[in-house]
Design an enzyme around this catalytic site. Structure first.
Site: not given
Length: 249
Positions: A20, A23, A157
């Site tokens: 948090a 981004g 990813y």
């Protein structure tokens, strides 16, 4: 009758947002705070804005490496001791790697999978421990369009995000009888620090490849999270929701 109405008016739902401090996770935490949630936010290496975010939006920041199971247990000890319940969790902590698979070290592969996939699983498990007892709750996992389609030079990813998508669907079935909804949101190209590795020309190409003709914003994703957590989406679970301006079409 009136005391019950008063309670409903002042009751604030508790939400945990991982990653948090920057981004997409940062904007999700801000948006949910503005929507009336009490927000617990995690950070690990990015602590630059947490003082401002705490003061401005009342976010309770806790340092936590989501890939460390002991750290995660300590985070949830904090939540239970200080709040006693958890109404929603948004799994947003994540890292990326752009490059050829054969150029990645073993450490890079393990770290990426540990943060993105294992971290989501650990946080979801501990969230479910609380939510099942409440017979209510909401889990939103932040995935990626590459979890659906895969991307060259982002193989690991993509694997981590594809795993999150499968995990989301399975967990939604598992937790539905306990009144808990589980969904994933797949952002497309979103303006965050993760795009800093791309040139200005690359960014223009990405805009042109997006049918809506622009790069997405963190607000685009945060607004969708806010909707999915709301009662307006009370019949939505097990869904992989793409927010990408048509990029993956």
């Amino acid at each position: 009758m009136f005391p019950c109405l008063l309670f409903e008016e002042v009751f604030m739902k508790i939400v945990l947002v991982t990653g948090a401090s920057r981004g997409i996770g940062k904007q999700i935490a801000i948006t949910l705070s503005q929507s009336g949630y009490t927000v617990i936010g995690t950070y690990n290496n990015s602590a630059k804005d947490i003082t401002y975010l705490s003061q401005q939006y009342g976010i309770d920041f806790v340092k936590c490496n989501v890939s460390d199971y002991t750290n995660v247990k300590e985070l949830f000890d904090h939540i239970v001791e200080n709040y006693g319940r958890l109404d929603a969790t948004v799994n947003c902590a994540g890292i990326s790697y752009v490059g050829l698979l054969q150029d990645m070290t073993e450490e890079q592969i393990i770290n990426l999978l540990s943060v993105n996939l294992n971290g989501t699983i650990y946080i979801s498990q501990k969230s479910a421990d609380i939510m099942v007892k409440q017979h209510s709750g909401n889990i939103v996992n932040i995935s990626s369009v590459w979890g659906n389609n895969g991307a060259s030079c982002e193989a690991v990813y993509s694997a981590s995000k594809g795993g999150i998508n499968a995990f989301t669907k399975a967990l939604a079935q598992e937790l539905a009888p306990s009144g808990i909804r589980v969904n994933a949101i797949c952002p497309g190209v979103i303006k965050t620090d993760m795009l800093n590795c791309f040139s200005e020309e690359d960014m223009k190409n990405l805009e042109q490849e997006t049918p809506l003709g622009r790069i997405g914003t963190t607000e685009d994703i945060a607004n969708m999270v806010d909707f999915i957590l709301s009662e307006k989406a009370s019949f939505v679970t097990g869904q992989i929701i793409t927010v990408d301006g048509g990029f993956a079409l």
